[in-house]
Scaffold this active site. Structure first.
Site, PDB file in Angstrom:
ATOM      1  N   HIS A  19      35.950  14.695  -7.107  1.00  0.00           N
ATOM      2  CA  HIS A  19      34.698  15.443  -6.941  1.00  0.00           C
ATOM      3  C   HIS A  19      33.853  14.904  -5.783  1.00  0.00           C
ATOM      4  CE1 HIS A  19      32.921  18.843  -8.740  1.00  0.00           C
ATOM      5  NE2 HIS A  19      32.052  18.267  -9.538  1.00  0.00           N
ATOM      6  N   ASN A 112      29.701  24.351  -9.525  1.00  0.00           N
ATOM      7  CA  ASN A 112      28.249  24.284  -9.676  1.00  0.00           C
ATOM      8  C   ASN A 112      27.545  23.710  -8.456  1.00  0.00           C
ATOM      9  OD1 ASN A 112      28.277  25.380 -12.263  1.00  0.00           O
ATOM     10  ND2 ASN A 112      28.668  23.389 -13.187  1.00  0.00           N
TER      11      ASN A 112
END
Length: 178
Positions: A19, A112
């Site tokens: 991430h 997101n």
């Protein structure tokens, strides 16, 4: 003025996780451009430099991935930077490790960190159907994936650097490889 933002999560526990591919790419770009994240501003680690007469801002949000837009919006509003002068570097679970894709528009695809962000680069982090998404994206790259990742980060940084002086269309044509 251009803003280049890398998405990731701050803190040791997130270092070198999938991430954080956006943070890794923007760190590589900062190194290439000889820029330092020497201050915190706009809820982000901030670097600014004039390159060939153009002000370039690099951002690494300190808001964590899901609130990355807060840092970007603050910076955009302060400097009055339009969305077409924003470049976002981030991970993409729907691409294999080491794959680089530049695109000018599209949906957030469930990511997101990039909702409402217009222009972006996605860095493939792959996925494993047997591992829950959160565990996968917060996991580290395997030794076998490291070479592909390093190549992709280098290419992402080069593409971002190229985009400073060239149109996004020219950048996509140069760096989107099949």
């Amino acid at each position: 003025m251009k803003i280049i933002i890398g998405l990731g999560n701050i803190g040791r526990e997130y270092e070198n996780t999938r991430h954080n591919a956006g943070f890794m790419a923007i760190d590589k770009l900062a190194q290439m451009l000889e820029m330092d994240f020497n201050q915190e501003k706009f809820s982000a680690y901030f670097a600014k430099k004039k390159i060939d007469g153009e002000d370039i801002i690099l951002l690494k949000p300190t808001t964590y991935m899901n609130n990355s837009g807060i840092a970007l919006r603050q910076c955009m509003d302060f400097y009055k930077v339009p969305s077409e002068d924003i470049l976002v570097l981030y991970d993409d679970m729907d691409m294999p490790v080491g794959k680089l894709r530049l695109r000018q528009k599209g949906s957030a695809g469930g990511h997101n960190g990039i909702k409402s962000i217009i222009s972006h680069i996605g860095i493939g982090i792959g996925k494993d159907k047997l591992i829950p998404v959160v565990d996968w994206v917060l996991g580290k790259f395997s030794q076998e994936q490291q070479e592909d990742l390093n190549h992709a980060l280098e290419q992402a940084a080069k593409a971002a650097k190229f985009s400073i002086k060239h149109s996004f269309s020219d950048t996509m044509n140069r760096y989107n490889k099949k």
